[in-house]
Design an enzyme around this catalytic site. Structure first.
Site, PDB file in Angstrom:
ATOM      1  N   ARG A 134       0.944  -1.247   0.091  1.00 19.47           N
ATOM      2  CA  ARG A 134       0.072  -0.088   0.113  1.00 19.47           C
ATOM      3  C   ARG A 134       0.958   1.277  -0.058  1.00 19.47           C
ATOM      4  O   ARG A 134       0.481   2.311  -0.570  1.00 19.47           O
ATOM      5  CB  ARG A 134      -1.044  -0.085   1.314  1.00 19.47           C
ATOM      6  CG  ARG A 134      -1.891  -1.178   1.585  1.00 19.47           C
ATOM      7  CD  ARG A 134      -3.182  -0.976   0.746  1.00 19.47           C
ATOM      8  NE  ARG A 134      -3.021  -1.310  -0.811  1.00 19.47           N
ATOM      9  CZ  ARG A 134      -2.910  -2.431  -1.363  1.00 19.47           C
ATOM     10  NH1 ARG A 134      -2.444  -3.598  -0.558  1.00 19.47           N
ATOM     11  NH2 ARG A 134      -2.773  -2.745  -2.521  1.00 19.47           N
ATOM     12  N   GLN A 182     -10.825   8.984   7.289  1.00 16.78           N
ATOM     13  CA  GLN A 182     -10.765   7.481   7.632  1.00 16.78           C
ATOM     14  C   GLN A 182      -9.555   6.843   6.737  1.00 16.78           C
ATOM     15  O   GLN A 182      -9.022   5.709   6.868  1.00 16.78           O
ATOM     16  CB  GLN A 182     -11.986   6.754   7.292  1.00 16.78           C
ATOM     17  CG  GLN A 182     -13.059   7.090   8.204  1.00 16.78           C
ATOM     18  CD  GLN A 182     -14.403   6.621   7.586  1.00 16.78           C
ATOM     19  OE1 GLN A 182     -14.917   5.459   7.968  1.00 16.78           O
ATOM     20  NE2 GLN A 182     -15.001   7.456   6.780  1.00 16.78           N
ATOM     21  N   ASN A 183      -8.969   7.742   5.898  1.00 20.71           N
ATOM     22  CA  ASN A 183      -8.080   7.293   5.008  1.00 20.71           C
ATOM     23  C   ASN A 183      -6.641   7.287   5.879  1.00 20.71           C
ATOM     24  O   ASN A 183      -6.355   8.147   6.470  1.00 20.71           O
ATOM     25  CB  ASN A 183      -7.930   8.041   3.756  1.00 20.71           C
ATOM     26  CG  ASN A 183      -9.217   8.109   2.901  1.00 20.71           C
ATOM     27  OD1 ASN A 183      -9.978   7.219   3.358  1.00 20.71           O
ATOM     28  ND2 ASN A 183      -9.333   9.040   2.181  1.00 20.71           N
ATOM     29  N   VAL A 184      -5.877   6.318   5.132  1.00 21.56           N
ATOM     30  CA  VAL A 184      -4.459   6.083   5.927  1.00 21.56           C
ATOM     31  C   VAL A 184      -3.496   6.522   4.810  1.00 21.56           C
ATOM     32  O   VAL A 184      -2.243   6.858   5.200  1.00 21.56           O
ATOM     33  CB  VAL A 184      -4.177   4.644   6.355  1.00 21.56           C
ATOM     34  CG1 VAL A 184      -5.117   4.460   7.457  1.00 21.56           C
ATOM     35  CG2 VAL A 184      -4.120   3.684   5.005  1.00 21.56           C
ATOM     36  N   ASP A 185      -4.039   7.296   3.567  1.00 19.42           N
ATOM     37  CA  ASP A 185      -2.988   7.718   2.616  1.00 19.42           C
ATOM     38  C   ASP A 185      -2.624   9.148   3.431  1.00 19.42           C
ATOM     39  O   ASP A 185      -3.232   9.527   4.219  1.00 19.42           O
ATOM     40  CB  ASP A 185      -3.545   7.886   1.242  1.00 19.42           C
ATOM     41  CG  ASP A 185      -4.817   8.660   1.167  1.00 19.42           C
ATOM     42  OD1 ASP A 185      -4.721   9.743   1.572  1.00 19.42           O
ATOM     43  OD2 ASP A 185      -5.714   8.214   0.566  1.00 19.42           O
ATOM     44  N   HIS A 245      -7.932   6.123  11.454  1.00 23.14           N
ATOM     45  CA  HIS A 245      -7.573   4.759  11.173  1.00 23.14           C
ATOM     46  C   HIS A 245      -6.053   4.754  11.027  1.00 23.14           C
ATOM     47  O   HIS A 245      -5.596   3.715  10.564  1.00 23.14           O
ATOM     48  CB  HIS A 245      -8.384   4.074   9.978  1.00 23.14           C
ATOM     49  CG  HIS A 245      -9.866   4.216  10.483  1.00 23.14           C
ATOM     50  ND1 HIS A 245     -10.821   3.810   9.490  1.00 23.14           N
ATOM     51  CD2 HIS A 245     -10.727   3.937  11.550  1.00 23.14           C
ATOM     52  CE1 HIS A 245     -11.851   3.825   9.728  1.00 23.14           C
ATOM     53  NE2 HIS A 245     -11.621   3.890  11.348  1.00 23.14           N
ATOM     54  N   GLY A 284     -17.165  10.520   0.282  1.00 21.98           N
ATOM     55  CA  GLY A 284     -16.641   9.337  -0.142  1.00 21.98           C
ATOM     56  C   GLY A 284     -16.280   8.480   0.835  1.00 21.98           C
ATOM     57  O   GLY A 284     -15.502   7.888   1.058  1.00 21.98           O
ATOM     58  N   SER A 316     -18.735   4.932   2.766  1.00 25.49           N
ATOM     59  CA  SER A 316     -19.719   4.311   2.864  1.00 25.49           C
ATOM     60  C   SER A 316     -20.680   4.274   4.061  1.00 25.49           C
ATOM     61  O   SER A 316     -21.707   3.713   4.073  1.00 25.49           O
ATOM     62  CB  SER A 316     -19.816   2.786   2.302  1.00 25.49           C
ATOM     63  OG  SER A 316     -18.752   2.253   3.351  1.00 25.49           O
TER      64      SER A 316
HETATM   65  P1  OAD Z   1     -15.896   2.486   1.396  1.00 25.73           P
HETATM   66  O1  OAD Z   1     -15.010   1.546   0.365  1.00 25.73           O
HETATM   67  O2  OAD Z   1     -16.719   1.375   2.489  1.00 25.73           O
HETATM   68  O3  OAD Z   1     -16.455   3.530   0.928  1.00 25.73           O
HETATM   69  C1  OAD Z   1     -16.205   4.195  -0.390  1.00 25.73           C
HETATM   70  C2  OAD Z   1     -17.503   5.033  -0.707  1.00 25.73           C
HETATM   71  O4  OAD Z   1     -16.741   6.092  -1.622  1.00 25.73           O
HETATM   72  C3  OAD Z   1     -18.436   4.657  -1.204  1.00 25.73           C
HETATM   73  O5  OAD Z   1     -19.656   5.262  -0.742  1.00 25.73           O
HETATM   74  C4  OAD Z   1     -18.546   4.879  -2.582  1.00 25.73           C
HETATM   75  O6  OAD Z   1     -19.855   5.160  -3.073  1.00 25.73           O
HETATM   76  C5  OAD Z   1     -17.734   6.286  -2.852  1.00 25.73           C
HETATM   77  N1  OAD Z   1     -17.049   6.552  -3.960  1.00 25.73           N
HETATM   78  C6  OAD Z   1     -16.583   5.797  -4.865  1.00 25.73           C
HETATM   79  N2  OAD Z   1     -15.916   6.519  -5.883  1.00 25.73           N
HETATM   80  C7  OAD Z   1     -15.977   7.651  -5.341  1.00 25.73           C
HETATM   81  C8  OAD Z   1     -15.480   8.991  -6.115  1.00 25.73           C
HETATM   82  N3  OAD Z   1     -14.850   8.892  -7.365  1.00 25.73           N
HETATM   83  N4  OAD Z   1     -15.839  10.017  -5.209  1.00 25.73           N
HETATM   84  C9  OAD Z   1     -16.591  10.089  -4.175  1.00 25.73           C
HETATM   85  N5  OAD Z   1     -17.050   8.775  -3.754  1.00 25.73           N
HETATM   86  C10 OAD Z   1     -16.627   7.765  -4.164  1.00 25.73           C
HETATM   87  O7  OAD Z   1     -14.598   3.089   2.059  1.00 25.73           O
HETATM   88  P2  OAD Z   1     -14.872   3.891   3.477  1.00 25.73           P
HETATM   89  O8  OAD Z   1     -16.156   4.288   3.881  1.00 25.73           O
HETATM   90  O9  OAD Z   1     -13.634   5.003   3.539  1.00 25.73           O
HETATM   91  O10 OAD Z   1     -10.637   0.905   7.566  1.00 25.73           O
HETATM   92  O11 OAD Z   1     -14.303   2.753   4.618  1.00 25.73           O
HETATM   93  C11 OAD Z   1     -14.062   3.065   5.971  1.00 25.73           C
HETATM   94  C12 OAD Z   1     -13.046   2.056   6.482  1.00 25.73           C
HETATM   95  O12 OAD Z   1     -13.198   0.745   6.023  1.00 25.73           O
HETATM   96  C13 OAD Z   1     -11.582   2.257   5.904  1.00 25.73           C
HETATM   97  O13 OAD Z   1     -10.887   3.534   6.615  1.00 25.73           O
HETATM   98  C14 OAD Z   1     -10.974   1.002   6.108  1.00 25.73           C
HETATM   99  C15 OAD Z   1     -12.063   0.011   5.905  1.00 25.73           C
HETATM  100  O14 OAD Z   1     -11.925  -1.198   6.076  1.00 25.73           O
HETATM  101  C16 OAD Z   1      -9.469   0.202   7.920  1.00 25.73           C
HETATM  102  O15 OAD Z   1      -8.582  -0.283   7.070  1.00 25.73           O
HETATM  103  C17 OAD Z   1      -9.056   0.355   9.473  1.00 25.73           C
END
Ligand code: OAD
Length: 237
Positions: A56, A86-89, A104, A175, A177
């Protein structure tokens, strides 16, 4: 200045080329989350977990912040902005955001597996030296692990984030879910009557009435939000 709090998730980095987790083709389809991002997974196979995060990190050097990260950073010209991600980047920081709370953890940091939050044990990796080797140790002699909050672990920054949310004059969600708690619950700390905007191309239930949905990708959504907040597009200087 009004306080603007922006909660971001993987979707804001999607246009930079980093996969989200739960969309089709997302990271958790390719790698079992229990293996690479849970506390049990770490205990079962630390080498596999370190390899996953080495990978990553390598990817992070090939990507750059996109227009959405830039527009988030530019809002600091007009608002007192706090980004809760929530992003680690590190794309928010690289775009110029100065106050970023990582719920996170952070990909470019590693720490002790005995006491992950011990500031003395947290090390920042460099571009020349970003790979954790099998058996590599932290300062306290325990195995070196990613500075990532694994599933089954507490989220130490949640209190800071909840306090920021409770002080927000405007709250923005981009962005995510909203599947993962406690991050997904932050919206409930926002004071009643505070405007809430949610930018996502797909349907997301914020479990909150009165949310202003901007059904667009992050960069177009941020252009629209900027126009709504400033009454004009952000200039390009
Ligand atoms: P998800 O993958 O669950 O959700 C990503 C969201 O981004 C979805 O609602 C998509 O519809 C939306 N999306 C996709 N493309 C997009 C774009 N171009 N512009 C805007 N939105 C877009 O990711 P997170 O909600 O961030 O934790 O997930 C939360 C946590 O779950 C992460 O931090 C990670 C993961 O497990 C750990 O690893 C601890």
């Amino acid at each position: 200045m009004k306080k603007l709090v922006i909660l971001t998730g993987a979707g804001i980095s999607a246009e930079s080329g980093i996969s989200t987790f739960r969309d089709a083709g997302g990271l958790w389809e390719k790698y079992p989350v229990q293996q690479v991002a849970s506390h049990d997974g770490w205990l079962a196979d630390p080498e596999l977990v370190n390899r996953f995060y080495n990978e990553r990190r390598r990817q992070l050097f090939d990507v750059k912040p996109n227009r959405a990260h830039e527009l988030v950073a530019r809002l600091e010209r007009h608002f007192d902005v706090a980004v809760v991600t929530q992003n680690v980047d590190n794309l928010h920081e690289r775009a110029g955001s100065t106050r970023v709370v990582h719920l996170h953890g952070e990909l470019m940091k590693v720490t002790s597996s005995r006491n992950p939050d011990d500031p003395d044990c947290i090390e920042t990796l460099t571009r020349d030296n970003f790979e954790v080797q099998p058996g590599q140790r932290a300062k306290d002699g325990s195995l070196l692990r990613p500075y990532i909050v694994f599933f089954q672990e507490a989220v130490p920054m949640i209190e800071t984030a909840a306090m920021l949310a409770s002080q927000a004059d405007i709250f923005v969600i981009i962005g995510t879910s909203l599947n993962v708690y406690p991050a997904a619950g932050l919206v409930h700390y926002v004071r009643p009557g505070t405007p809430i905007y949610l930018i996502d191309p797909n349907e997301v239930d914020a479990h909150m009435p009165g949310v202003n949905y901007i059904r667009k990708k992050a960069s177009d959504g941020m252009e629209e939000l900027t126009r709504l907040l400033l009454g004009k597009p952000e200039d390009n200087e």
